[in-house]
Scaffold this motif. Structure first.
Motif, PDB file in Angstrom:
ATOM      1  N   LEU A 157       2.355  -0.284  -6.048  1.00 10.25           N
ATOM      2  CA  LEU A 157       1.419   0.431  -6.911  1.00 10.25           C
ATOM      3  C   LEU A 157       0.110  -0.343  -7.059  1.00 10.25           C
ATOM      4  O   LEU A 157      -0.981   0.244  -7.066  1.00 10.25           O
ATOM      5  N   GLN A 188      -1.862   0.182  -3.949  1.00  7.97           N
ATOM      6  CA  GLN A 188      -2.434   1.526  -3.925  1.00  7.97           C
ATOM      7  C   GLN A 188      -3.680   1.595  -4.787  1.00  7.97           C
ATOM      8  O   GLN A 188      -4.694   2.193  -4.390  1.00  7.97           O
ATOM      9  N   TYR A 189      -3.625   1.001  -5.965  1.00 13.26           N
ATOM     10  CA  TYR A 189      -4.789   1.041  -6.853  1.00 13.26           C
ATOM     11  C   TYR A 189      -6.002   0.367  -6.214  1.00 13.26           C
ATOM     12  O   TYR A 189      -7.103   0.935  -6.202  1.00 13.26           O
ATOM     13  N   GLU A 220      -6.897  10.112  -7.637  1.00 20.04           N
ATOM     14  CA  GLU A 220      -5.869   9.258  -7.045  1.00 20.04           C
ATOM     15  C   GLU A 220      -5.876   7.871  -7.677  1.00 20.04           C
ATOM     16  O   GLU A 220      -4.821   7.262  -7.889  1.00 20.04           O
ATOM     17  N   ALA A 225      -2.696   6.243  -9.737  1.00 22.37           N
ATOM     18  CA  ALA A 225      -2.112   4.937  -9.456  1.00 22.37           C
ATOM     19  C   ALA A 225      -2.070   4.083 -10.724  1.00 22.37           C
ATOM     20  O   ALA A 225      -1.098   3.367 -10.989  1.00 22.37           O
TER      21      ALA A 225
END
Length: 829
Positions: A716, A719-720, A753, A757
């Motif tokens: 995660l 992803q961020y 998005e 995240a």
């Protein structure tokens, strides 16, 4: 030192064959019984055994991942080296398999059998088959050249047939007559044309029991190895081509010096006829199998007094009047940065010729000139001593010295490869690829497209010998070096126009050479040895000429009206220059970034410069890291952000695969590349397959033994960071260009998005307990949603985990944002 002879009973008595894997770690043998043995290099343990349904094997070839065997019943089967199981039956022939040959990239296997037809089969797709039918009798032995685009087939009719596999329809390019014997396919004498490691020639046993070298450029006979009194049964080049080893039907084993064609040593301890023979790819080991089912592994095969030949770089093929042989083909050209050259076999040879008594004790390599005779000149890079104007009868001996100079980064053309045999790629991208073939008197250039409905492939004879090229949807761009007939030339050929298509050429001033090219949909860019950047329109109109601040130039790239140039800059503490880059808008005459430092760590080289499909500058380095330039449109604000470190790919976990990646493009939020197996450094022939990998920012290490929750949280976090970087790039695009509605929609979606995240990260923190509440609140402050929906969802997540105080703080933050009391730069949580 005595040669260590190691004989191993591999199979039942009978003909036995083997193959090393390209990395040299395994050796696979096949014989008359139904068992395949896999030996580990350097191990005295028992080999792995694979029981197969077939027997009477007649050939075996291997890659690092699998091996392929041919049988007397006509079957050709592929087996996996990891699972030890059969993957596929590649083909079945009417009669016995005579020989197999594997292309250097491991993608194609050529099959010779009792049938007249030779099949060339794609090992990953057995329905993809090329057929060779120009010969008039069955083929006895096969061999690929270094590039994998030429296959030589030794026929039972006494001819060698050379086929070109560079196109979808193979073509016979040469019949070589009068060399090999007319033999039955089951004869013990060898007729294989074995290619030299430099790719310019092959050697073949002749009717006269000699070994004849044949040049691939004009198919003429060159040097000859003479010494055998019976037919040759097997032969092998050393990996660097400096040595040749041969065996004959009288059980003689001979080691040759390739440069002089002299016998270095004859081995008289061979007990049975040798059938198959190979040097180990890296070590001083020769292995061979015989007619008695045995495998012999001869360690320290090359004697100590000749081992320097085995340690040298790749040597030139033994050709007549070859300029490479005059300077020792392995000797590197003098570096412009003043660094010393690597010692070659010729250096060692000259040292041996002069003898240790004639060399100085301190190892400087000059002769004592005690009598003042004037023969103590400085040696050049090839070990020869050059006369000096001051040398004479009274000349005094002077000590050797050297001056320090910085190490420069060589110029290169993105997407271009060195010569591999007589072929090289000039350009590789998502539009297509450009490759050229050296025909000695001229080159031939082929341009192929992936979308053949949009563009037609074309091919032309190239008398200028173009060495650089670019390709896009609009046209193809070429450049050639100067020669005695013409100066350096830049040539542009558009694909289509609404009027008659007009090609154009422009000649550079005398003495100026092109170092790199780039092509966009609005301009042509060339950097030169004169330090100039020359920019033209697509119709050949010169737009700009200016001198680059950082020189010598390294490379360039372009996208629409933007041009990025890279050059050598100031010298760092390690003695190498730091690369500087400049990005400008040619149309608006604006400098976005001026002579900024390219972010490369010490010891890392630049491998490629390219623009993504969204127009962001990217670089790929020798460590396998892809980086994108963030905020590059704002002067002084640019920074390089890693999008992918290929060393952390999951496919490489555990060290099971040995591969690298050739950059092709950055598009659709993915890294497009060509996978290079083993020690390969450049794309192979025939046409390589493209692969692509999703971006993965190297945020943190991922230990194998961590629990799932920690791994999930790290995913995660990655992803961020990745989404935030992509949002930043897209926001810069929208704010600085006439953005389309689609681009604006994409920006809003990417912001969503990023917030998603963060929402998942907040939930993970809440799951860990109330003591993580401050970090959870910090995550909430990073959300960019102005509607308040995301903060409302964050508050509900806190309530779900019964973190009431955190929920209140998030609600308060949402209210303050709604009334405009908090902005993006507010640090007060």
């Amino acid at each position: 030192m005595a040669t260590a002879l190691r004989g191993r009973p591999a199979h039942a008595p009978g003909n036995t064959f083997f193959s090393y894997t390209p990395n040299g770690r395994k050796l696979v043998t096949a014989g008359t019984n139904g068992a395949i043995r896999i030996f580990e290099h350097g191990s005295d343990g028992e080999p792995d055994i694979i029981d197969v349904t077939s027997d009477n094997h007649t050939a075996v070839v291997a890659t690092n991942e699998h091996f392929i065997i041919g049988c007397e019943d006509g079957e050709v089967c592929k087996y996996n080296l990891s699972t030890k199981r059969q993957d596929d039956m590649l083909t079945r022939c009417i009669g016995a398999i005579h020989d197999l040959a594997l292309s250097p990239d491991g993608k194609w296997v050529a099959v010779a059998s009792e049938e007249l037809e030779v099949k060339v089969i794609n090992v990953d797709d057995m329905t993809n088959i090329m057929s060779l039918r120009e010969h008039t009798a069955p083929i006895k032995q096969l061999s690929f050249d270094l590039s994998g685009t030429t296959l030589t087939a030794s026929c039972a009719d006494g001819m060698i047939y050379a086929y070109s596999l560079s196109s979808e329809q193979p073509q016979l390019i040469r019949r070589v007559d009068g060399l090999i014997n007319v033999l039955n396919t089951d004869s013990g004498a060898a007729t294989r044309a074995t290619w030299h490691p430099d790719g310019r020639a092959f050697v073949v046993p002749t009717e006269a029991k000699d070994l004849q070298v044949v040049s691939r450029s004009d198919w003429t006979r060159q040097k000859v190895f003479s010494g055998h009194k019976s037919d040759i049964s097997a032969l092998a080049w050393s990996p660097n081509g400096a040595l040749l080893v041969t065996a004959d039907l009288d059980k003689n084993l001979i080691l040759w010096d390739v440069k002089s064609q002299k016998v270095l040593k004859t081995y008289d301890d061979v007990k049975n006829r040798i059938l198959d023979m190979q040097f180990h790819p890296k070590d001083n080991v020769l292995s061979y199998t015989n007619t008695n089912g045995e495998l012999f592994i001869r360690e320290d095969f090359v004697p100590d007094e000749h081992r320097r030949l085995l340690r040298s770089d790749t040597q030139p093929a033994p050709l007549n009047n070859d300029p490479l042989a005059e300077i020792s083909g392995n000797a590197r050209k003098p570096a412009t940065n003043g660094f010393s050259h690597k010692r070659t076999a010729q250096d060692d040879y000259l040292d041996d010729l002069l003898g240790p008594d004639n060399m100085s004790e301190d190892g400087d390599g000059f002769i004592e000139d005690d009598d003042g005779a004037g023969y103590a000149e400085e040696p050049n890079l090839f070990g020869k001593r050059l006369a000096h104007p001051s040398n004479g009868p009274q000349a005094k001996r002077h000590a050797a010295y050297s001056t320090w100079e910085p190490q420069l980064h060589d110029s290169f053309q993105p997407g271009s490869t060195p010569w591999k045999g007589n072929r090289r790629y000039l350009c590789l991208n998502l539009t297509g690829f450009v490759w050229t073939v050296n025909q000695e008197t001229h080159h031939t250039v082929t341009v192929e497209f992936y979308d053949r409905q949009e563009h037609r492939d074309f091919h032309f004879t190239d008398p200028y010998r173009y060495d650089k090229a670019c390709l896009n949807e609009n046209g193809a761009l070429f450049a050639c070096p100067s020669s005695s007939q013409h100066p350096a030339i830049v040539y542009y050929r558009p694909h289509e126009t609404w009027t008659t298509r007009v090609d154009w050429r422009t000649e550079l001033p005398e003495g100026e050479e092109v170092t790199s090219l780039s092509l966009s949909n609005s301009c042509v860019v060339a950097t030169t040895t004169g330090g100039y950047v020359r920019i033209y329109s697509l119709f050949g109109l010169p737009l700009k000429v200016y001198r680059q601040k950082s020189t010598p130039a390294v490379t360039c790239a372009s996208w629409r009206d933007y041009v990025m140039t890279v050059g050598n800059g100031p010298v760092g503490g390690d003695g190498t220059t730091r690369l500087l880059y400049t990005i400008e808008n040619v149309k608006r005459d604006e400098i976005c970034q001026s002579e900024d430092i390219l972010a490369l760590p010490e010891g890392t080289e630049l491998r490629s410069v390219l623009f993504s499909d969204k127009g962001d500058p990217c670089i790929y380095d020798s460590d396998g890291v892809l980086l994108v330039c963030q905020h590059w449109r704002t002067p002084g604000q640019a920074r390089w952000v890693p999008l992918l470190d290929t060393r952390t790919l999951e496919r490489l976990a555990g060290g099971k695969k040995e591969e690298s990646y050739w950059p092709v493009a950055v598009a659709d939020d993915r890294f497009h590349c060509i996978i290079l197996k083993g020690g390969e450094q450049y794309p192979y022939f025939p046409r390589p397959l493209l692969s692509d990998f999703a971006f993965k920012v190297p945020v943190s290490a991922t230990p194998d033994d961590e629990d799932e929750s920690v791994a999930h949280q790290k995913n995660l976090e990655e992803q961020y960071v990745r989404f935030a970087t992509q949002r930043s790039l897209l926001q810069d695009l929208v704010e600085n260009t006439h953005a389309t509605s689609t681009q604006k929609t994409d920006l809003a979606a990417m912001e969503g998005e990023v917030d998603k995240a963060l929402l998942q990260l907040l939930a993970a923190e809440c799951r860990e307990g109330e003591e993580r509440g401050m970090k959870a609140l910090e995550i909430a402050t990073l959300m960019r949603d102005r509607s308040g929906n995301m903060l409302t969802a964050a508050s509900k997540i806190a309530q779900r985990f019964q973190h009431d105080r955190l929920s209140e703080k998030i609600t308060e933050l949402a209210e303050r944002r709604m009334v405009g009391l908090v902005d993006d730069d507010d640090e007060d949580i």
